[in-house]
Design a protein around this motif. Structure first.
Motif, PDB file in Angstrom:
ATOM      1  N   HIS A   1       5.185   1.835   8.044  1.00 24.48           N
ATOM      2  CA  HIS A   1       3.566   2.214   8.069  1.00 24.48           C
ATOM      3  C   HIS A   1       3.653   3.518   8.899  1.00 24.48           C
ATOM      4  CE1 HIS A   1       2.683  -1.719   6.486  1.00 24.48           C
ATOM      5  NE2 HIS A   1       1.263  -1.440   6.579  1.00 24.48           N
ATOM      6  N   GLN A   2       2.867   3.603   9.801  1.00 23.83           N
ATOM      7  CA  GLN A   2       2.838   4.655  10.882  1.00 23.83           C
ATOM      8  C   GLN A   2       3.041   4.451  11.788  1.00 23.83           C
ATOM      9  OE1 GLN A   2       0.438   4.205   8.506  1.00 23.83           O
ATOM     10  NE2 GLN A   2      -1.719   3.740   9.923  1.00 23.83           N
ATOM     11  N   ALA A   3       3.756   5.676  12.965  1.00 23.85           N
ATOM     12  CA  ALA A   3       3.953   5.316  14.445  1.00 23.85           C
ATOM     13  C   ALA A   3       2.762   4.067  15.122  1.00 23.85           C
ATOM     14  CB  ALA A   3       4.642   6.162  14.548  1.00 23.85           C
ATOM     15  N   SER A   4       1.698   4.622  14.708  1.00 24.19           N
ATOM     16  CA  SER A   4       0.739   3.927  15.979  1.00 24.19           C
ATOM     17  C   SER A   4       0.390   2.783  15.584  1.00 24.19           C
ATOM     18  CB  SER A   4      -0.779   5.317  15.584  1.00 24.19           C
ATOM     19  OG  SER A   4      -0.789   4.365  14.038  1.00 24.19           O
TER      20      SER A   4
ATOM     21  N   VAL B   1      13.548   5.435   3.581  1.00 20.67           N
ATOM     22  CA  VAL B   1      11.690   5.001   2.655  1.00 20.67           C
ATOM     23  C   VAL B   1      11.743   5.548   1.935  1.00 20.67           C
ATOM     24  CG1 VAL B   1      10.206   3.527   3.031  1.00 20.67           C
ATOM     25  CG2 VAL B   1      11.540   3.291   4.926  1.00 20.67           C
ATOM     26  N   GLY B   2      12.052   6.827   2.140  1.00 16.94           N
ATOM     27  CA  GLY B   2      11.152   7.939   0.789  1.00 16.94           C
ATOM     28  C   GLY B   2      10.019   8.351   1.444  1.00 16.94           C
ATOM     29  N   VAL B   3       9.276   7.567   2.154  1.00 14.51           N
ATOM     30  CA  VAL B   3       7.679   8.484   2.331  1.00 14.51           C
ATOM     31  C   VAL B   3       7.499  10.152   1.930  1.00 14.51           C
ATOM     32  CG1 VAL B   3       5.725   8.300   3.605  1.00 14.51           C
ATOM     33  CG2 VAL B   3       7.572   6.757   3.710  1.00 14.51           C
TER      34      VAL B   3
ATOM     35  N   ALA C   1       1.531   3.045   3.918  1.00 12.93           N
ATOM     36  CA  ALA C   1       1.579   1.459   4.081  1.00 12.93           C
ATOM     37  C   ALA C   1       2.563   1.082   2.604  1.00 12.93           C
ATOM     38  CB  ALA C   1       0.736   0.820   4.294  1.00 12.93           C
ATOM     39  N   PHE C   2       4.201   1.416   2.853  1.00 13.08           N
ATOM     40  CA  PHE C   2       4.861   1.111   1.994  1.00 13.08           C
ATOM     41  C   PHE C   2       5.648  -0.328   1.825  1.00 13.08           C
ATOM     42  CE2 PHE C   2       6.685   4.872   0.364  1.00 13.08           C
ATOM     43  CZ  PHE C   2       5.351   5.847  -0.206  1.00 13.08           C
ATOM     44  N   HIS C   3       5.893  -1.245   1.397  1.00 13.59           N
ATOM     45  CA  HIS C   3       6.592  -3.209   1.517  1.00 13.59           C
ATOM     46  C   HIS C   3       7.383  -2.784   0.665  1.00 13.59           C
ATOM     47  CE1 HIS C   3       2.547  -2.877   3.578  1.00 13.59           C
ATOM     48  NE2 HIS C   3       2.870  -3.886   4.143  1.00 13.59           N
TER      49      HIS C   3
ATOM     50  N   ASN D   1       3.733   0.803  -2.665  1.00 15.13           N
ATOM     51  CA  ASN D   1       3.803   1.920  -2.148  1.00 15.13           C
ATOM     52  C   ASN D   1       2.141   2.389  -1.413  1.00 15.13           C
ATOM     53  OD1 ASN D   1       6.848   1.502  -1.488  1.00 15.13           O
ATOM     54  ND2 ASN D   1       6.842   3.215  -3.201  1.00 15.13           N
ATOM     55  N   VAL D   2       1.256   2.645  -0.831  1.00 15.05           N
ATOM     56  CA  VAL D   2       0.451   3.438  -0.989  1.00 15.05           C
ATOM     57  C   VAL D   2       0.387   4.359   0.232  1.00 15.05           C
ATOM     58  CG1 VAL D   2      -2.172   3.064   0.104  1.00 15.05           C
ATOM     59  CG2 VAL D   2      -1.022   0.865  -1.064  1.00 15.05           C
ATOM     60  N   CYS D   3       0.013   5.685  -0.062  1.00 13.09           N
ATOM     61  CA  CYS D   3      -0.115   6.573   0.014  1.00 13.09           C
ATOM     62  C   CYS D   3      -1.677   7.326   0.343  1.00 13.09           C
ATOM     63  CB  CYS D   3       0.815   8.219  -0.135  1.00 13.09           C
ATOM     64  SG  CYS D   3       2.340   8.244  -0.741  1.00 13.09           S
ATOM     65  N   GLY D   4      -2.344   7.425   1.939  1.00 12.27           N
ATOM     66  CA  GLY D   4      -2.953   7.470   2.013  1.00 12.27           C
ATOM     67  C   GLY D   4      -4.484   7.161   2.320  1.00 12.27           C
TER      68      GLY D   4
END
Length: 357
Positions: free
Chosen positions: A240-243, A283-285, A294-296, A314-317
């Motif tokens: 997930h994003q760093a935040s 990961v390939g984001v 959100a990649f799992h 995988n979810v982008c956006g």
């Protein structure tokens, strides 16, 4: 060990207890025993199955023709369903995404939103509209005025966890139907507040309709085939994003399903990826989604190492969640117009309706 297994654009979700209770124990998923990657085509099976269960069998050709004609009329009405929608939390990323989806769907956007006292008084431009932001002290008077002017209003809430119960209490006090996409808060209290008020609401911690359908299938499989993966080892990787500092709730929910299937796993074994460099290279984001993804990956291996199963989502956006939210709002508006007996719904109910865009 670097495993680059993130290719399939699908996702799981965390189902609420109310959503789990909505799953029919008589339905189950056939699980193919081979190493597999789950595509969006396979994911659509659940929705197609639910839609098929909704179809009415007609005994005569004449009644069949009438049914088809009525279905066509209803479909046209659904396509042109328009109602006023108000999105709270318009300064946040999800709020903005929902507003854009609402405008794209042709809904009537009310250019008013609620947020924190610090953001009160701002005018935010989203989806081609200038939206006036009101603070906590103005919420009740403003909402009552808007609902009086637009009695068919539906409110969407994407604020912050700390505001869940207060906002729900306000919607119930005013009597306005609402879709609650915000997670957190006291969920038991949330449901009791809505039940006592008899206000129409869709409440779900996960609004991605395909996401909900897929985890529902996982839940059904876990309930129908307990222990099916006994002895298998499990590897879990989530990015997930760093935040995002905590462990993914989605991963926890999926792991819970695997545990019911007989797998032994501790949450501290999850490999969390928060480093943007690793997300890009390992990961390939896609670079444009480093700050919102959100990649799992879940990898199961048999005790003798001869059989493996691989699940990834995988979810982008945020579009999948925004579109699901609008489907939930449309669903709720129809239930209000029909004066349905049931008042509290979730995304399982929305999926079972089988009339999403």
């Amino acid at each position: 060990m670097a495993i680059n297994l993130f290719k399939t654009p699908i996702s799981f979700c965390s189902l609420s207890q109310h959503e789990k209770n909505s799953l029919s124990s008589s339905n189950f998923i056939n699980f193919t025993p081979k190493r597999c990657k789950l595509s969006s085509n396979r994911l659509s099976f659940v929705t197609q199955f639910q839609q098929q269960q909704q179809q009415v069998k007609v005994s005569s050709s004449s009644s069949s023709s009438s049914s088809v004609a009525l279905s066509s009329v209803e479909s046209q009405q659904d396509q042109h369903l328009n109602f006023p929608i108000m999105v709270n939390g318009c300064t946040g990323k999800m709020g903005k995404a929902v507003i854009e989806a609402a405008v794209a769907a042709g809904l009537q956007l009310i250019p008013i939103s609620f947020s924190s006292e610090e953001e009160a008084g701002q005018t935010v431009q989203v989806g081609g509209s200038n939206i006036r932001v009101h603070g906590p002290s103005e919420k009740e008077a403003v909402l009552a005025s808007v609902f009086d002017a637009h009695p068919d209003l539906v409110v969407v809430d994407y604020t912050v966890p700390a505001a869940v119960n207060e906002n729900a209490g306000l919607y119930c006090k005013v009597g306005v139907p609402f879709v609650m996409g915000t997670t957190g808060g006291d969920r038991e209290r949330l449901y009791k507040t809505v039940e006592d008020s008899k206000v129409f609401a869709v409440i779900s911690p996960q609004m991605g309709k395909q996401v909900v359908a897929f985890l529902a299938a996982m839940e059904i499989m876990a309930e129908q085939f307990p222990g099916a993966f006994s002895g298998y080892s499990l590897q879990v990787m989530e990015s997930h994003q760093a935040s995002k500092l905590d462990t993914s709730g989605t991963a926890k929910a999926v792991i819970s399903c695997f545990e019911k299937l007989g797998v032994s796993f501790e949450l501290d074994q999850i490999q969390q990826i928060r480093d943007p460099k690793l997300q890009l290279e390992m990961v390939g984001v896609p670079e444009e989604y480093i700050n919102g993804h959100a990649f799992h990956m879940y990898h199961l291996t048999s005790p003798d190492q001869t059989v493996s199963f691989e699940f990834q989502h995988n979810v982008c956006g945020r579009s999948i969640y925004a579109e699901g939210t609008i489907d939930a709002a449309i669903f709720l508006a129809k239930k209000v117009r029909a004066k349905a007996d049931k008042r509290i719904y979730n995304m399982i109910d929305v999926l079972r309706e089988g009339k999403m865009r």
